[in-house]
Motif scaffolding. Structure first.
Motif, short mmCIF file in Angstrom:
data_model
loop_
_atom_site.label_atom_id
_atom_site.label_comp_id
_atom_site.label_asym_id
_atom_site.label_seq_id
_atom_site.Cartn_x
_atom_site.Cartn_y
_atom_site.Cartn_z
N UNK A 144 -10.79 -11.74 4.61
CA UNK A 144 -12.17 -12.23 4.59
C UNK A 144 -12.78 -12.03 3.20
N UNK A 145 -12.50 -10.89 2.59
CA UNK A 145 -13.04 -10.62 1.25
C UNK A 145 -12.37 -11.53 0.21
N UNK A 146 -11.09 -11.81 0.41
CA UNK A 146 -10.42 -12.72 -0.51
C UNK A 146 -11.02 -14.12 -0.42
N UNK A 147 -11.34 -14.54 0.81
CA UNK A 147 -11.95 -15.87 0.98
C UNK A 147 -13.35 -15.90 0.36
N UNK A 148 -14.09 -14.80 0.54
CA UNK A 148 -15.44 -14.71 -0.06
C UNK A 148 -15.34 -14.79 -1.58
N UNK A 149 -14.36 -14.08 -2.16
CA UNK A 149 -14.19 -14.13 -3.62
C UNK A 149 -13.89 -15.56 -4.07
N UNK A 150 -13.10 -16.27 -3.29
CA UNK A 150 -12.80 -17.66 -3.63
C UNK A 150 -14.05 -18.54 -3.57
N UNK A 151 -14.92 -18.26 -2.61
CA UNK A 151 -16.13 -19.09 -2.48
C UNK A 151 -17.11 -18.79 -3.61
N UNK A 152 -17.09 -17.57 -4.13
CA UNK A 152 -17.92 -17.25 -5.30
C UNK A 152 -17.48 -18.10 -6.49
N UNK A 153 -16.17 -18.12 -6.72
CA UNK A 153 -15.65 -18.90 -7.85
C UNK A 153 -16.05 -20.36 -7.71
N UNK A 154 -15.97 -20.88 -6.49
CA UNK A 154 -16.32 -22.29 -6.27
C UNK A 154 -17.79 -22.56 -6.55
N UNK A 155 -18.64 -21.53 -6.38
CA UNK A 155 -20.08 -21.69 -6.62
C UNK A 155 -20.44 -21.40 -8.08
N UNK A 156 -19.43 -21.09 -8.90
CA UNK A 156 -19.70 -20.83 -10.32
C UNK A 156 -20.17 -19.42 -10.61
N UNK A 157 -19.90 -18.50 -9.69
CA UNK A 157 -20.25 -17.10 -9.93
C UNK A 157 -18.96 -16.32 -10.20
N UNK A 158 -18.89 -15.71 -11.39
CA UNK A 158 -17.71 -14.91 -11.73
C UNK A 158 -17.79 -13.55 -11.04
N UNK A 159 -16.70 -13.16 -10.40
CA UNK A 159 -16.62 -11.83 -9.78
C UNK A 159 -15.80 -10.93 -10.71
N UNK A 160 -16.28 -9.72 -10.92
CA UNK A 160 -15.64 -8.78 -11.85
C UNK A 160 -15.61 -7.42 -11.18
N UNK A 161 -14.44 -6.81 -11.13
CA UNK A 161 -14.28 -5.51 -10.47
C UNK A 161 -14.63 -4.39 -11.44
N UNK A 162 -15.67 -3.64 -11.10
CA UNK A 162 -16.13 -2.54 -11.94
C UNK A 162 -16.00 -1.25 -11.13
N UNK A 163 -14.91 -0.53 -11.38
CA UNK A 163 -14.55 0.58 -10.50
C UNK A 163 -14.55 1.91 -11.23
N UNK A 164 -15.02 2.93 -10.56
CA UNK A 164 -14.92 4.28 -11.12
C UNK A 164 -13.59 4.93 -10.79
N UNK A 165 -12.72 4.20 -10.09
CA UNK A 165 -11.45 4.78 -9.64
C UNK A 165 -10.66 5.33 -10.82
N UNK A 166 -10.14 6.55 -10.64
CA UNK A 166 -9.30 7.15 -11.68
C UNK A 166 -7.83 7.00 -11.35
N UNK A 167 -7.53 6.34 -10.23
CA UNK A 167 -6.12 6.06 -9.93
C UNK A 167 -5.68 4.94 -10.86
#
Ligand SMILES: [Mg+2]
Length: 170
Positions: A48-71
């Protein structure tokens, strides 16, 4: 910035944030937290999240992962699953990671939003950086008592940030 611990909008899940609403608000870069925002700790974003990310791209909104993860491998692997750029060790609520991400994507704070599940990292950092702040409920608190404690401390700021909305969700 009205008050640095309050989000501009609240949602139950990223899935309730419609790409059309974001685009209509003039947002063309969405910085997203990873753990408990796009996926539970230790897991990858689901279909579901992958599909949502795809729909963002289609709407011209860039998605960028900003993570505090230290792994070392996790943010890159999850960004790969979504086909988006990322920054790990982001150091939220410090603003450096926000500005590096915006610079890489060529977006100004006024056309950028951050979505995350934590007040004291995602929302505080986003407000300091001057971007729109969108708060979601953590996907899953189970598995770590510290997460419940943090959620309890965050509660008043969640409540003051308002009721979860569903902006134009189909
Ligand atoms: Mg998180």
């Amino acid at each position: 910035m009205p008050f640095p611990l309050l989000a501009d909008r609240t949602f139950r899940s990223v899935l309730d944030i419609s790409p059309q609403w974001l685009a209509g608000e003039g947002i063309r870069l969405l910085l997203a937290d990873l753990d408990n925002t796009l996926a539970p700790y230790g897991e990858e974003p689901d279909e579901a999240v992958r599909a949502w990310a795809g729909s963002l791209a289609a709407a011209g909104v860039d998605l960028f992962l900003l993570s505090n993860s230290r792994k070392p491998a996790r943010p890159g692997r999850c960004a790969g699953v979504l086909g988006i750029p990322f920054l790990g060790h982001a150091g939220k609520p410090k603003t450096g990671g926000f500005f590096r991400a915006m610079e890489r994507m060529g977006a100004a704070p006024a056309e950028t939003a951050v979505v995350g599940d934590q007040i004291f990292t995602d929302i505080l950092g986003g407000n300091r950086a001057g971007v729109r702040t969108l708060l979601v409920e953590p996907i899953r608190l189970a598995g770590n008592p510290g997460r419940y404690l943090r959620y309890a401390v965050e509660w008043p700021f969640r409540a003051l940030s308002g009721h979860p909305g569903e902006e134009g969700r189909p």
